[in-house]
Design a protein around this motif. Structure first.
Motif, mmCIF file in Angstrom:
data_model
loop_
_atom_site.group_PDB
_atom_site.id
_atom_site.type_symbol
_atom_site.label_atom_id
_atom_site.label_comp_id
_atom_site.label_asym_id
_atom_site.label_seq_id
_atom_site.Cartn_x
_atom_site.Cartn_y
_atom_site.Cartn_z
ATOM 1 N N TRP A 98 12.663 -76.185 -13.895
ATOM 2 C CA TRP A 98 11.522 -75.570 -13.191
ATOM 3 C C TRP A 98 11.039 -74.350 -13.952
ATOM 4 O O TRP A 98 11.802 -73.381 -14.091
ATOM 5 C CB TRP A 98 11.927 -75.172 -11.778
ATOM 6 N N TRP A 142 9.039 -71.170 -7.460
ATOM 7 C CA TRP A 142 9.912 -72.059 -6.682
ATOM 8 C C TRP A 142 10.245 -71.418 -5.344
ATOM 9 O O TRP A 142 10.505 -70.206 -5.236
ATOM 10 C CB TRP A 142 11.203 -72.338 -7.463
ATOM 11 N N LYS A 143 10.195 -72.273 -4.289
ATOM 12 C CA LYS A 143 10.586 -71.835 -2.962
ATOM 13 C C LYS A 143 11.525 -72.867 -2.364
ATOM 14 O O LYS A 143 11.355 -74.075 -2.571
ATOM 15 C CB LYS A 143 9.357 -71.675 -2.051
ATOM 16 N N GLU A 165 8.648 -71.399 -14.006
ATOM 17 C CA GLU A 165 7.746 -70.616 -13.162
ATOM 18 C C GLU A 165 6.687 -69.880 -13.964
ATOM 19 O O GLU A 165 5.718 -69.362 -13.403
ATOM 20 C CB GLU A 165 8.537 -69.603 -12.330
ATOM 21 N N THR A 182 18.780 -74.902 -4.226
ATOM 22 C CA THR A 182 18.757 -74.164 -5.494
ATOM 23 C C THR A 182 17.588 -74.646 -6.343
ATOM 24 O O THR A 182 17.166 -75.809 -6.242
ATOM 25 C CB THR A 182 20.069 -74.369 -6.270
ATOM 26 N N LYS A 183 17.112 -73.771 -7.226
ATOM 27 C CA LYS A 183 15.979 -74.109 -8.090
ATOM 28 C C LYS A 183 16.432 -75.044 -9.212
ATOM 29 O O LYS A 183 17.446 -74.782 -9.855
ATOM 30 C CB LYS A 183 15.373 -72.847 -8.668
#
Length: 615
Positions: free
Chosen positions: A291, A370-371, A293, A286-287
């Motif tokens: 974070w 995010w990946k 982006e 999970t992000k």
């Protein structure tokens, strides 16, 4: 000194090149007697004679023999424009443009940008029945080659072979010879292999030769091309009797003669559930909450300040004040003329001009999109490949040497450069026969061509090279002039000019006083009575002074003995020094009139003479 020597060498080389060019023009213009004399000195060419079994030979002794043996094609090339489809290129049997041997003729391709096709039947078909196939012929690109070939085709012995319909689709067994287009050069060896299962033919190309063939296309010399195919499935390719390619018909051709035993099943397909992904995104990741982006990659540097002296009111580029509007500028056609922009000269000493803005830096908060991290795929099965099955077209031919018999030889060519010369064809089954054939033909011509090429003077060669590459003049000067100067400087110092001594040594040079004759007392007593008493006393004093001076000079000469080395140097002095020691005109006049000077001598004149003598 170096500059003078360089200029002299350059002048000599230039004169040599001019003379060489003038000689070439003279040779081109002069005809008749001079050409006849040149022909007389050339060796006479004798056509070669085969020493063993042959299947075809031709050395083109005349136009009539060519027409009797060779057949011009009347076909049209398929798949090209109508105006160039016909094989209408011209052929001629003639002497080379630069003939090395008198009486030598060859078959010359005369047309540029034309299709050419001509063929001749073999004396008897060549069958691959256990003996080598040896094919050999000469080619000379008299004007070089821009794009075109000089290869031959050995036409297959099949029913219905008509040489008048010879074209690119005509079946052949072997194609062999040089080919060039642009900077790419090739030496073809292609044979057509027959599939024993279905009877179809497929071209097999030999690997590329190891030798660079560019010289064969550019040096305008005669070159010999030889192909040998042996019963053990080996082949050899020679250029000027030098091996440039060899190998096996089974392993060194492309595609291979024998197909693979198994092939991929053309009907097999990948299952739908087949997973070829070795890595997959972690499905449980999970992000993080922090974070961002949306954060930019670059931000303005918050610590940056404008440099001192920054010129905000000045433009970085300004119109060129020296620019002038062209006379042919048309405002209606070209628009309003504007002077070109140049860098503002006021900005050269300043850190910058125009509106200042702080630079951009990397954003420390930037993380990007995010990946999820990658993990091993539990369902990975590898890269899918179709299953293999037995090749239904498989066969094994262990003797590709056994090709289709050969019935004719042909030239089917397209060339962008004319005057390609062919000569001395031979097809035999013994390499020694071909070698003897070459020894009686190509060897002799090659030797004469090399001799004529080597006959050119060294100066002409280097000047011709520098004419095409001017930078070679610098190399000539560095390689030739500088070593010569250094050699003279260090090994021959005696040739350099000597400095004159500050104290010249005493020599035996003649002086005016030596030229003046000395008088005896008897001569003085014999003077006329009318000479006055004062004059007699003056003359007597003069004689006494002269005697004392002569005695002094004699003593000095005895005290100062000249060494033998100095005497030798004086004897070997150059003629220029001897000329400097010769008496002047005034001295000669003084010696011619000594008595007149004595008779006219008064007390004042005698006193002057004594002073001169003492000086």
């Amino acid at each position: 000194m170096l500059l003078r020597l360089s200029l002299v060498v350059l002048l000599l080389l230039q004169l040599g090149w001019s003379a060489h060019a003038q000689d070439e023009e003279t040779v081109e213009v002069e005809e008749g007697t001079e050409e006849a004399e040149q022909e007389e000195v050339k060796p006479l060419y004798t056509p070669p004679t085969a020493t063993g079994e042959t299947f075809f030979t031709d050395h083109f002794i005349s136009e009539e023999s060519f027409k009797q043996k060779w057949v011009l094609s009347e076909a049209k090339k398929e798949g090209v424009a109508e105006d160039i489809a016909k094989y209408d290129g011209k052929w001629a049997v003639e002497e080379p443009e630069e003939q090395a041997m008198s009486g030598d003729l060859g078959l010359v391709l005369k047309s540029r940008a034309k299709h050419h096709a001509v063929a001749a039947k073999l004396d008897k078909p060549f069958k691959f029945d256990g003996k080598p196939l040896v094919v050999q012929y000469e080619v000379r690109f008299q004007k070089g080659m821009e794009c075109g070939g000089a290869y031959i085709k050995l036409l297959s012995d099949v029913p219905g072979l008509d040489l008048k319909n010879f074209q690119d689709k005509t079946g052949y067994t072997i194609m062999f010879g040089p080919d060039k287009c642009g900077v790419e050069t090739k030496l073809h060896f292609i044979f057509r292999h027959k599939n024993p299962n279905n009877g179809s033919y497929e071209e097999k190309h030999a690997k590329k030769p190891t030798m660079d063939l560019i010289n064969a296309f550019t040096d305008k010399q005669t070159h010999l091309f030889t192909l040998v195919v042996n019963p053990d499935n080996s082949f050899e390719v020679f250029v000027d009797q030098t091996l440039v390619n060899s190998g096996s018909l089974l392993h060194d051709v492309s595609p291979p003669v024998n197909p693979p035993q198994e092939i991929e099943d053309p009907d097999d397909s990948k299952p739908e559930d087949w997973d070829e992904r070795e890595k997959i995104p972690d499905p449980d990741a999970t992000k993080p909450e922090d974070w961002n982006e949306d954060a930019p990659r670059k931000i303005v540097d918050p610590d940056a300040t404008k440099p001192d002296g920054w010129l905000d009111d000045e433009e970085e580029f300004v119109p060129d004040p020296n620019a002038v509007k062209p006379e042919d500028w048309d405002d209606e056609m070209d628009g309003e003329w504007e002077a070109p922009q140049i860098e503002n000269p006021r900005c050269e000493a300043a850190p910058g001009c125009g509106e200042w803005s702080p630079p951009m830096i990397d954003n420390p908060e930037y993380k990007g999109k995010w990946k999820a991290p990658m993990i091993a795929n539990p369902n990975y099965k590898g890269i899918w490949k179709p299953r293999t099955i037995p090749n239904p077209d498989y066969f094994e031919d262990l003797s590709p040497y056994a090709m289709t018999p050969i019935a004719a030889v042909g030239l089917e060519l397209w060339a962008m450069t004319e005057d390609v010369l062919f000569d001395n064809f031979i097809i035999t089954n013994e390499k020694t026969v071909a070698d003897e054939w070459a020894k009686a033909s190509w060897k002799l011509k090659s030797h004469e061509e090399a001799r004529e090429k080597a006959a050119k003077s060294f100066i002409e060669s280097i000047v011709f090279a520098a004419y095409e590459r001017p930078w070679l003049w610098v190399v000539y000067i560095m390689v030739v002039i500088i070593p010569v100067i250094l050699f003279i400087h260090f090994c021959c110092p005696a040739t350099l000019p000597k400095k004159k001594s500050a104290h010249p040594k005493k020599t035996d040079a003649i002086t005016p006083d030596d030229m003046r004759p000395k008088k005896k007392k008897a001569d003085l007593n014999a003077k006329p009575a009318e000479v006055g008493q004062g004059d007699a006393m003056a003359e007597e004093d003069q004689e006494k002074d002269g005697a004392e001076a002569d005695a002094a000079e004699g003593d000095a000469g005895e005290e100062e003995e000249v060494p033998e080395a100095e005497e030798k140097e004086e004897e070997e002095a150059p003629e220029e020094d001897q000329e400097e020691r010769k008496p002047s005109k005034a001295d000669l006049e003084a010696t011619e009139q000594p008595e007149a000077l004595a008779e006219e001598g008064s007390p004042r004149t005698s006193a002057r003479k004594r002073r001169v003598r003492k000086d």
